[in-house]
Design an enzyme around this catalytic site. Structure first.
Site, PDB file in Angstrom:
ATOM      1  N   ASN A  20       2.833 -24.495   4.308  1.00  0.00           N
ATOM      2  CA  ASN A  20       2.930 -22.948   3.636  1.00  0.00           C
ATOM      3  C   ASN A  20       1.712 -22.256   2.668  1.00  0.00           C
ATOM      4  OD1 ASN A  20       3.605 -20.815   1.195  1.00  0.00           O
ATOM      5  ND2 ASN A  20       4.560 -22.629  -0.189  1.00  0.00           N
ATOM      6  N   TRP A  21       1.463 -21.548   3.632  1.00  0.00           N
ATOM      7  CA  TRP A  21       0.422 -20.608   3.221  1.00  0.00           C
ATOM      8  C   TRP A  21      -0.016 -19.842   1.753  1.00  0.00           C
ATOM      9  CZ3 TRP A  21      -0.996 -18.109   8.673  1.00  0.00           C
ATOM     10  CH2 TRP A  21      -1.478 -19.454  10.190  1.00  0.00           C
ATOM     11  N   LYS A  22       1.011 -19.623   0.987  1.00  0.00           N
ATOM     12  CA  LYS A  22       0.860 -18.781   0.135  1.00  0.00           C
ATOM     13  C   LYS A  22       0.254 -17.551   0.134  1.00  0.00           C
ATOM     14  CE  LYS A  22       1.539 -23.391  -2.390  1.00  0.00           C
ATOM     15  NZ  LYS A  22       1.067 -24.349  -3.374  1.00  0.00           N
ATOM     16  N   HIS A  42      10.790 -22.269  -3.872  1.00  0.00           N
ATOM     17  CA  HIS A  42       9.673 -23.042  -3.796  1.00  0.00           C
ATOM     18  C   HIS A  42       8.978 -22.542  -5.506  1.00  0.00           C
ATOM     19  CE1 HIS A  42       5.423 -23.773  -4.207  1.00  0.00           C
ATOM     20  NE2 HIS A  42       5.454 -24.131  -2.552  1.00  0.00           N
ATOM     21  N   GLU A  68       6.834 -22.030  -7.581  1.00  0.00           N
ATOM     22  CA  GLU A  68       6.584 -21.005  -7.898  1.00  0.00           C
ATOM     23  C   GLU A  68       6.748 -19.956  -7.854  1.00  0.00           C
ATOM     24  OE1 GLU A  68       3.375 -21.285  -4.773  1.00  0.00           O
ATOM     25  OE2 GLU A  68       2.630 -23.602  -5.854  1.00  0.00           O
ATOM     26  N   GLU A 109       9.358 -31.318  -4.302  1.00  0.00           N
ATOM     27  CA  GLU A 109       8.254 -31.621  -4.645  1.00  0.00           C
ATOM     28  C   GLU A 109       8.352 -31.267  -6.020  1.00  0.00           C
ATOM     29  OE1 GLU A 109       6.279 -28.632  -1.760  1.00  0.00           O
ATOM     30  OE2 GLU A 109       6.977 -27.360  -2.647  1.00  0.00           O
ATOM     31  N   GLY A 150      -0.583 -28.431  -5.823  1.00  0.00           N
ATOM     32  CA  GLY A 150      -1.760 -27.792  -6.037  1.00  0.00           C
ATOM     33  C   GLY A 150      -2.804 -28.287  -6.918  1.00  0.00           C
ATOM     34  N   SER A 176       0.495 -31.994  -3.068  1.00  0.00           N
ATOM     35  CA  SER A 176      -1.480 -32.595  -2.910  1.00  0.00           C
ATOM     36  C   SER A 176      -1.521 -33.544  -1.461  1.00  0.00           C
ATOM     37  CB  SER A 176      -1.511 -33.014  -3.931  1.00  0.00           C
ATOM     38  OG  SER A 176      -1.692 -32.231  -4.951  1.00  0.00           O
ATOM     39  N   GLY A 230       0.311 -27.368   1.227  1.00  0.00           N
ATOM     40  CA  GLY A 230      -0.422 -25.987   0.786  1.00  0.00           C
ATOM     41  C   GLY A 230      -1.597 -25.501   1.003  1.00  0.00           C
ATOM     42  N   GLY A 231      -2.658 -26.841   0.041  1.00  0.00           N
ATOM     43  CA  GLY A 231      -3.581 -26.428   0.356  1.00  0.00           C
ATOM     44  C   GLY A 231      -4.069 -27.375   1.571  1.00  0.00           C
TER      45      GLY A 231
HETATM   46  C1  PEP Z   1       3.148 -26.254  -2.095  1.00  0.00           C
HETATM   47  O1  PEP Z   1       3.237 -25.806  -1.444  1.00  0.00           O
HETATM   48  O2  PEP Z   1       4.887 -26.318  -1.551  1.00  0.00           O
HETATM   49  C2  PEP Z   1       2.165 -26.980  -2.576  1.00  0.00           C
HETATM   50  C3  PEP Z   1       2.636 -28.947  -1.854  1.00  0.00           C
HETATM   51  O3  PEP Z   1       0.738 -26.860  -1.882  1.00  0.00           O
HETATM   52  P1  PEP Z   1       0.004 -28.502  -2.132  1.00  0.00           P
HETATM   53  O4  PEP Z   1      -0.277 -29.436  -0.811  1.00  0.00           O
HETATM   54  O5  PEP Z   1      -1.048 -27.699  -2.248  1.00  0.00           O
HETATM   55  O6  PEP Z   1      -0.082 -29.403  -3.151  1.00  0.00           O
END
Ligand code: PEP
Length: 254
Positions: A10-12, A94, A96, A166, A172, A211, A232-233
């Protein structure tokens, strides 16, 4: 039954066009096998250049959100039918979108329905906040999100569903859930699906997100009920994302 693992990035709301294209080219070069599905979810404006950069390979292109209607006077919204011309999957709910943009369980359920109607796979994201976990409500919150998110989905449609557990407190933050917590919550999701839909429910891929990094991926992906990750990251760099895909490949081979 063996469930094919998924590693989804997920590049957000990140990356310039040039950066997104370079990352997509890097992802397209990651070596994988039939045992691991790879997906990327870029920001809307870069879906077309990323699709070109993926060059008809096996990487699934996905969108991060969509609207519930197919067409009409909905300025600024994005139609699932339009996305289906480019994408194989869309995220729904998601954290967010739930916690920053205020999406309700009902709206998320309607989005899941719209994604399936457009012929794509819906990645339903569920997970509790830290407060909810500390109050002992993690499972009841996730159950409520599953009830609403999948309310309009029939047993025969479950092959088009992926659930991503999640925990909001792990997204994040650099603090992933322990392997025990990830396993326990993903097993809970699978149990819920199995209780309502039998074998078709049990066969739904359940991902962990929050994470995940090359440092913790092996223990998380090794959990029995974790079928991969929504990342994500660590998905913003082809090398670290490739390390996660490689970990999934090692676990799938066991
Ligand atoms: C996400 O955006 O769904 C996510 C899990 O981010 P991260 O891996 O950065 O925690």
């Amino acid at each position: 039954m063996t469930r094919t693992m998924i590693v989804a990035g997920n590049w957000k709301m990140n990356l310039s066009r040039a950066e997104a294209v370079a990352l997509a080219e890097g992802v397209a070069e990651i070596k994988t096998t039939d045992a691991v599905e790879v997906a990327v979810f870029p920001t809307f404006p870069w879906l077309v250049p990323v699709e070109d950069a993926l060059d008809e390979g096996s990487v699934v292109l996905g969108a991060q959100d969509c609207y519930v209607e197919t067409a009409g006077a909905f300025t600024g919204e994005v139609s699932p039918a339009a996305l289906a011309e480019l994408c194989g999957a869309v995220l729904a709910g998601h954290s967010e979108r739930r916690h920053v943009l205020g999406e309700t369980n009902e709206l998320v359920g309607a989005k899941v329905r719209a994604i399936l109607d457009a012929g794509m796979t819906a990645y339903l994201c569920v997970g509790e906040t830290l407060d909810e976990r500390e109050q002992g409500r993690a499972k009841s919150i996730v159950e409520e999100q599953l009830e609403h998110g999948l309310a309009a989905v029939g047993t025969t449609e479950l092959a088009q569903i992926v659930v991503a557990y999640e925990p909001v407190w792990a997204i994040g933050t650099g603090v992933a859930a322990s392997a025990d917590d990830a396993q326990s919550m993903c097993a809970f999701v699978r149990g819920w699906l199995g209780a309502r839909h039998g074998d078709a429910g049990t066969a739904v891929r359940v991902l962990y997100g929050g994470s995940v990094s090359p440092a913790n991926v092996d223990e998380i992906f090794a959990c029995e009920d974790v079928d991969g990750g929504l990342i994500g990251g660590a998905s913003l760099d082809a090398e670290s994302f490739g390390a996660l895909v490689a970990a999934a490949g090692r676990i799938a081979a066991v």
